[in-house]
Scaffold this active site. Structure first.
Site, PDB file in Angstrom:
ATOM      1  N   VAL A   5       4.825 -37.155  -3.043  1.00  0.00           N
ATOM      2  CA  VAL A   5       3.710 -37.529  -3.744  1.00  0.00           C
ATOM      3  C   VAL A   5       3.433 -36.736  -4.865  1.00  0.00           C
ATOM      4  O   VAL A   5       2.746 -36.884  -6.017  1.00  0.00           O
ATOM      5  CB  VAL A   5       2.366 -38.018  -2.930  1.00  0.00           C
ATOM      6  N   LYS A   6       3.901 -35.359  -4.673  1.00  0.00           N
ATOM      7  CA  LYS A   6       3.866 -34.232  -5.778  1.00  0.00           C
ATOM      8  C   LYS A   6       2.376 -34.248  -6.506  1.00  0.00           C
ATOM      9  O   LYS A   6       1.823 -34.165  -7.547  1.00  0.00           O
ATOM     10  CB  LYS A   6       4.691 -34.425  -6.773  1.00  0.00           C
ATOM     11  N   ARG A   7       1.426 -34.603  -5.655  1.00  0.00           N
ATOM     12  CA  ARG A   7      -0.208 -34.291  -5.691  1.00  0.00           C
ATOM     13  C   ARG A   7      -0.393 -32.969  -6.273  1.00  0.00           C
ATOM     14  O   ARG A   7       0.143 -31.898  -5.521  1.00  0.00           O
ATOM     15  CB  ARG A   7      -1.072 -34.948  -5.037  1.00  0.00           C
ATOM     16  N   ASP A  53       6.773 -35.427 -12.222  1.00  0.00           N
ATOM     17  CA  ASP A  53       8.086 -35.455 -11.337  1.00  0.00           C
ATOM     18  C   ASP A  53       9.172 -35.450 -12.361  1.00  0.00           C
ATOM     19  O   ASP A  53       9.024 -34.861 -13.535  1.00  0.00           O
ATOM     20  CB  ASP A  53       8.043 -36.680 -10.522  1.00  0.00           C
ATOM     21  N   THR A  64       4.429 -33.777  -0.314  1.00  0.00           N
ATOM     22  CA  THR A  64       4.955 -32.764  -1.553  1.00  0.00           C
ATOM     23  C   THR A  64       3.640 -32.333  -2.280  1.00  0.00           C
ATOM     24  O   THR A  64       2.996 -33.608  -2.495  1.00  0.00           O
ATOM     25  CB  THR A  64       6.142 -33.457  -2.373  1.00  0.00           C
TER      26      THR A  64
END
Lengths: 309, 309
Positions: free
Chosen positions: A104-106, B108, A140
């Site tokens: 999710v790369k938050r 991303d 993530t």
């Protein structure tokens, strides 16, 4: 959860994770046709197609692997319906006993980071009741905002026994624009790696911390350095296969115990049937092609690890 | 869209944005009671409560302001139901003529960044049809992954005439951990700011680029430097009010034309009725308290800008 992940890696001999990053262009025509016949060329139809496509792959590979990594962007692009397919995928992977890493790369600060952590790893309190919502096992997270952005995630991980993979050195060509900039002679990603080690120090499972890092397979030398800077952190390694990383490049991402890294492949597995090597399976048997690609990936990585011993 | 934003700022004399970051603890009891009576203490109930709460605030302030900034984390924590409330909020703000900045801080690479850009700013292609999904006008983006992460967003912005605010120097106390690290004597955030200026150079509206930056109100000196490094970039300035920033701190975020910045306040506006200053409105009239807080914020910032002339 890091304990579960390690157990599953040891049981399957497969330090790998399958990236469930469906694009409509990967989905075989027969699945698309059926979904569009039922729901039309709509977000519902697209969501049904990617869910059925995922389910086929999960059914074909779940016994071989410890974990999956659905990339939420690929679902989020279809809005609410896409996110329902994300949730179905997470739930189904849990049913099949897989560890789910939500890619999710938050990253935000304070109460906002806490809200993301709650939504993806924790439970949200509503009046007198608490609900798990997306309910991944790991997420993530982006470190650009510093400790304020990470701590709320760490707090939820402690409470829920879940974990994180924090971006340190990403696999893409331009990752060096900021991550490689030298600070007192050392690249930024080393400082981020040191912070990951610090954040993870009081989040220990038996032998590894549940606060891990993301380091791209495409940067093996940097991986070797970061492996030593973060000896107790698991490293999630994207960039294998389609992005150019190979098994032999990856041995230094692992510790001497054969653990400490988990290598992701997305397109190389889920769209294997589109590659020359697996084309003979045909689109109807796309999931069998994915299974064969998983078998080959395990052999490549295990072979490289054995050769390096 | 940058043109629309500037027009609205000039028309309202309000270079401000209201952050729609609802927490259940902000929602007045009468709204909670009604939502829970209808849907129970469930994600549906929570989503209904925050949507009704938002609607009250939007109805009370929309004529005073150019833009809103819903923070998606506050909705995402309630899962699918929360995201439906996010979408409803975005759509309703558009109905009321407001510019919507989706505070999503996504980031991303490659096809993944493209998927986020599609979902939040663009149109997703499904068979022969294209659908707008979340459909914000601007989105916030994290730069840690470099150009590979930004370019797919820029491409969608060009096509759709939308825009970005890229995190440069964030408002939180620990933002300096990485952002302030010195590279050849200059902090990382300056390099990120220079990149924002580069990325924005071929994305010009009439006088400003539609590729902007996020710089926290809590760092006014850094804001002054970044203003000069990115002369054509609009700066989204969080951290006013509740996080400690004041109008007088903000004058150097603006250019001499009185433009170039838009200042966000979230809690200070939407939960104004909980502050001593606005407590006399009472919870029933929470939206009137928000309106008064907007009036006061405009006066504070406009006053500071006039005094600095």
């Amino acid at each position: 959860m890091i304990h579960t992940l390690i157990e599953k890696i040891q049981k399957t001999h497969a330090p790998i994770v399958v990236g469930l990053d469906p694009m409509l262009s990967y989905v075989p025509q027969h699945i698309l046709d059926k979904a569009f016949a039922e729901f039309g060329e709509t977000p519902e139809g697209a969501a049904e197609a990617i869910w059925k496509y995922n389910k086929g792959i999960i059914d074909a590979v779940y016994d071989l692997i410890p974990a999956v990594k659905p990339q939420i962007a690929m679902y989020e692009q279809f809005g609410i319906e896409g996110l329902k397919a994300f949730q179905k995928t997470v739930d189904y992977c849990h049913e099949k006993g897989l560890v789910v890493i939500g890619d999710v790369k938050r990253g935000d600060i304070g109460s906002t980071s806490a809200a993301y952590a709650t939504g993806h790893l924790g439970k949200v309190q509503i009046g007198s009741k608490a609900f798990s919502t997306f309910n991944e096992d790991f997420a993530t997270v982006n470190p650009y905002l510093g400790t304020d952005g990470i701590k709320p995630f760490v707090d939820v991980c402690k409470e829920e026994k879940k974990g994180l993979f924090i971006l340190v050195k990403t696999s893409n060509p331009s990752s060096g624009e900021f991550q490689d900039r030298l600070i007192d002679g050392r690249p930024l990603y080393e400082y981020v790696g040191e912070k990951v080690a610090q954040w993870g120090a009081d989040c220990m499972g038996d032998s590894y911390s549940y606060i891990g890092a993301v380091v791209g397979a495409t940067y093996p030398k940097q991986g070797e350095i970061l492996r030593k800077l973060m000896p107790k952190s698991f490293i999630l390694v994207p960039g294998y296969g389609a992005q150019g990383g190979k098994g032999a490049d990856l041995v230094h991402f692992f510790n001497d115990d054969g653990l400490g890294a988990i290598v992701n492949s997305s397109r190389g597995i889920i769209a294997a049937y589109k590659q020359e090597q697996y084309a003979s399976f045909g689109a109807l048997n796309y999931a069998d092609a994915s299974r064969q690609a998983v078998v080959d990936m395990i052999a490549d990585i295990d072979g490289a690890l054995q050769a390096a011993k």
